[in-house]
Structure formats: C-alpha cells, structure tokens
Design a protein around this motif. Structure first.
Motif, PDB file in Angstrom:
ATOM      1  N   ASN A  45       0.863  -1.175   0.000  1.00  0.00           N
ATOM      2  CA  ASN A  45       0.000   0.000   0.000  1.00  0.00           C
ATOM      3  C   ASN A  45       0.910   1.238   0.000  1.00  0.00           C
ATOM      4  OD1 ASN A  45      -2.052   1.811   0.207  1.00  0.00           O
ATOM      5  ND2 ASN A  45      -2.941   0.945   2.071  1.00  0.00           N
ATOM      6  N   PRO A  46       1.528   1.560  -1.157  1.00  0.00           N
ATOM      7  CA  PRO A  46       2.561   2.597  -1.208  1.00  0.00           C
ATOM      8  C   PRO A  46       2.084   4.015  -0.898  1.00  0.00           C
ATOM      9  CG  PRO A  46       1.971   1.890  -3.415  1.00  0.00           C
ATOM     10  CD  PRO A  46       1.272   0.972  -2.467  1.00  0.00           C
ATOM     11  N   ASP A  47       0.776   4.276  -0.990  1.00  0.00           N
ATOM     12  CA  ASP A  47       0.287   5.629  -0.729  1.00  0.00           C
ATOM     13  C   ASP A  47      -0.115   5.850   0.732  1.00  0.00           C
ATOM     14  OD1 ASP A  47       0.670   6.452  -3.404  1.00  0.00           O
ATOM     15  OD2 ASP A  47      -1.160   5.381  -3.969  1.00  0.00           O
ATOM     16  N   GLU A  48      -0.130   4.763   1.515  1.00  0.00           N
ATOM     17  CA  GLU A  48      -0.437   4.891   2.946  1.00  0.00           C
ATOM     18  C   GLU A  48       0.777   5.496   3.642  1.00  0.00           C
ATOM     19  OE1 GLU A  48      -1.023   2.055   6.893  1.00  0.00           O
ATOM     20  OE2 GLU A  48      -1.001   1.144   4.912  1.00  0.00           O
ATOM     21  N   ILE A  49       0.537   6.530   4.444  1.00  0.00           N
ATOM     22  CA  ILE A  49       1.638   7.141   5.177  1.00  0.00           C
ATOM     23  C   ILE A  49       1.737   6.464   6.537  1.00  0.00           C
ATOM     24  CG2 ILE A  49       2.540   9.253   6.198  1.00  0.00           C
ATOM     25  CD1 ILE A  49       1.109  10.789   3.953  1.00  0.00           C
ATOM     26  N   VAL A  50       2.794   5.692   6.704  1.00  0.00           N
ATOM     27  CA  VAL A  50       3.026   4.974   7.957  1.00  0.00           C
ATOM     28  C   VAL A  50       3.811   5.896   8.874  1.00  0.00           C
ATOM     29  CG1 VAL A  50       4.125   2.963   8.996  1.00  0.00           C
ATOM     30  CG2 VAL A  50       3.069   2.768   6.742  1.00  0.00           C
ATOM     31  N   VAL A  94       8.369   9.416  13.802  1.00  0.00           N
ATOM     32  CA  VAL A  94       8.918   9.326  12.456  1.00  0.00           C
ATOM     33  C   VAL A  94       7.807   8.943  11.477  1.00  0.00           C
ATOM     34  CG1 VAL A  94      11.270   8.737  13.165  1.00  0.00           C
ATOM     35  CG2 VAL A  94       9.614   6.912  12.829  1.00  0.00           C
ATOM     36  N   ASN A  95       8.055   9.177  10.201  1.00  0.00           N
ATOM     37  CA  ASN A  95       7.086   8.715   9.210  1.00  0.00           C
ATOM     38  C   ASN A  95       7.819   8.107   8.032  1.00  0.00           C
ATOM     39  OD1 ASN A  95       6.757  10.212   6.534  1.00  0.00           O
ATOM     40  ND2 ASN A  95       6.990  11.928   7.960  1.00  0.00           N
ATOM     41  N   LEU A  96       7.112   7.243   7.315  1.00  0.00           N
ATOM     42  CA  LEU A  96       7.704   6.514   6.195  1.00  0.00           C
ATOM     43  C   LEU A  96       7.042   6.896   4.868  1.00  0.00           C
ATOM     44  CD1 LEU A  96       8.064   2.958   7.796  1.00  0.00           C
ATOM     45  CD2 LEU A  96       9.770   4.756   7.632  1.00  0.00           C
ATOM     46  N   ALA A  97       6.670   8.181   4.712  1.00  0.00           N
ATOM     47  CA  ALA A  97       6.076   8.645   3.451  1.00  0.00           C
ATOM     48  C   ALA A  97       7.213   8.757   2.441  1.00  0.00           C
ATOM     49  CB  ALA A  97       5.397   9.992   3.655  1.00  0.00           C
ATOM     50  N   PHE A  98       7.301   7.774   1.541  1.00  0.00           N
ATOM     51  CA  PHE A  98       8.433   7.735   0.623  1.00  0.00           C
ATOM     52  C   PHE A  98       8.049   8.164  -0.784  1.00  0.00           C
ATOM     53  CE2 PHE A  98       6.519   3.544   0.876  1.00  0.00           C
ATOM     54  CZ  PHE A  98       6.370   3.168  -0.452  1.00  0.00           C
ATOM     55  N   ASP A  99       9.046   8.676  -1.494  1.00  0.00           N
ATOM     56  CA  ASP A  99       8.905   9.015  -2.903  1.00  0.00           C
ATOM     57  C   ASP A  99       9.185   7.720  -3.664  1.00  0.00           C
ATOM     58  OD1 ASP A  99       9.913   9.579  -5.574  1.00  0.00           O
ATOM     59  OD2 ASP A  99       9.930  11.692  -5.020  1.00  0.00           O
ATOM     60  N   LYS A 100       8.197   7.210  -4.378  1.00  0.00           N
ATOM     61  CA  LYS A 100       8.324   5.893  -5.023  1.00  0.00           C
ATOM     62  C   LYS A 100       9.498   5.837  -5.988  1.00  0.00           C
ATOM     63  CE  LYS A 100       3.372   5.555  -4.845  1.00  0.00           C
ATOM     64  NZ  LYS A 100       2.691   6.697  -5.332  1.00  0.00           N
ATOM     65  N   GLU A 101       9.647   6.856  -6.837  1.00  0.00           N
ATOM     66  CA  GLU A 101      10.737   6.851  -7.816  1.00  0.00           C
ATOM     67  C   GLU A 101      12.094   6.935  -7.122  1.00  0.00           C
ATOM     68  OE1 GLU A 101      10.270   9.601 -11.049  1.00  0.00           O
ATOM     69  OE2 GLU A 101       8.326   8.747 -11.627  1.00  0.00           O
TER      70      GLU A 101
END
Length: 169
Positions: A45-50, A94-101
C-alpha cells in the motif's frame, strides 16, 4: 545507558571493521531479510503514510528498536520529509512517506536487486517505467569526459589557428 545515539550504536555494530567476518555476514544476511519483509509490507500500500514512534514502528514490523533504526537509516534518503535519524531515540515520531521513484532508484544504486525486483513494484510501475528508472539511476553515476583538444587541432575559439599557437599558449 550509553552516550551514543541509537543510530551510532547501530552503525558501530553494522560497520564494525574488527568484527568476525562470518558473524558480520550473518548479521547482514539476517538484516536484509528483515528489510525485505518491511519493504514488502510498505509497497503493498505505497500511498499509505506509515508513522509513529520508532518503538511503535519496530513493534508494528516485529523488530527490535535497533534494527528499526537501521531500516530508517536506509530509507531516509527516499522519504518525502527525512526523519531526524542522527538524534532520534525510541520515542521520536517518524514517518515513512516515501517518494516511489526515489526509493526505486536508491535500491538500484545500492545494488539491492532483492528489493528493486520485489513483485510489489509491478503494481506501482509498468515494466517500461521500471526500466527507465533503472537506466536513469545507472547513467547518473557515469562520468562522461569531454573531448580533449589536441595541440595541433584547430582552436575551439574559431580563430582558424592551431590550438598550440592560439588559446593553448
């Protein structure tokens, strides 16, 4: 309690030059499996901000705090907003909101084929896009030397003289 931050403690274990090579190899093999499992879950779920504290994320992914800090150290360059990894403790948010590219390219750069070949990427990028990102990352590290002007070549300034009699003096 140690005066070192959790990150410093992690790095002292992970990059210990004096450690037994076999022990260090086992340490990294174990870590890479843990890392792969966390990325599999994140990419589902890449758009979920963990987000949460370091301790909460460690519990969520079934890891100890030290291993989670190692993971956070590795993913930090791929995050939209980097975490304060140099100063964090187990209660740091902390958060794991990553830029996919960026994440994909950083995995390529790290030569982590067990990560950039995860099947979860197929749901995020097309085969074509993955190839493009792969090539962009590989080319970014290539140094292209400009053509060197020889002594007897025409001068690049356009005077018509030989380089040695013009700008090469």
């Amino acid at each position: 309690m140690s005066d070192m931050t959790i990150l410093e403690q992690w790095r002292s274990i992970a990059y210990n030059q004096n450690a037994d090579k076999n022990k260090l190899q086992r340490f990294w093999a174990n870590y890479f499996n843990i890392e792969k499992n966390i990325y599999e879950q994140l990419l589902e779920n890449p758009d979920e901000i963990v987000s949460g504290t370091v301790k909460e994320l460690a519990e969520k992914y079934g890891q100890d705090v030290m291993t989670m800090v190692g993971f956070l150290d590795g993913i930090n360059d791929s995050l939209k907003v980097p975490n304060p990894i140099e100063t964090m403790d187990e209660d740091t948010k902390v958060n794991l909101a990553f830029d996919k590219e960026a994440l994909y390219k950083n995995m390529v750069d790290a030569k982590a084929d067990w990560l950039y070949n995860l099947p979860q990427w197929d749901k995020i990028f097309t085969e074509e896009k993955k190839k493009t990102l792969y090539m962009e990352q590989k080319k970014s590290g290539t140094v292209v030397k400009p053509h060197k002007v020889g002594r007897n070549d025409p001068c690049p300034c356009g005077s018509g003289k030989k380089y040695k009699h013009c700008c090469g003096r």
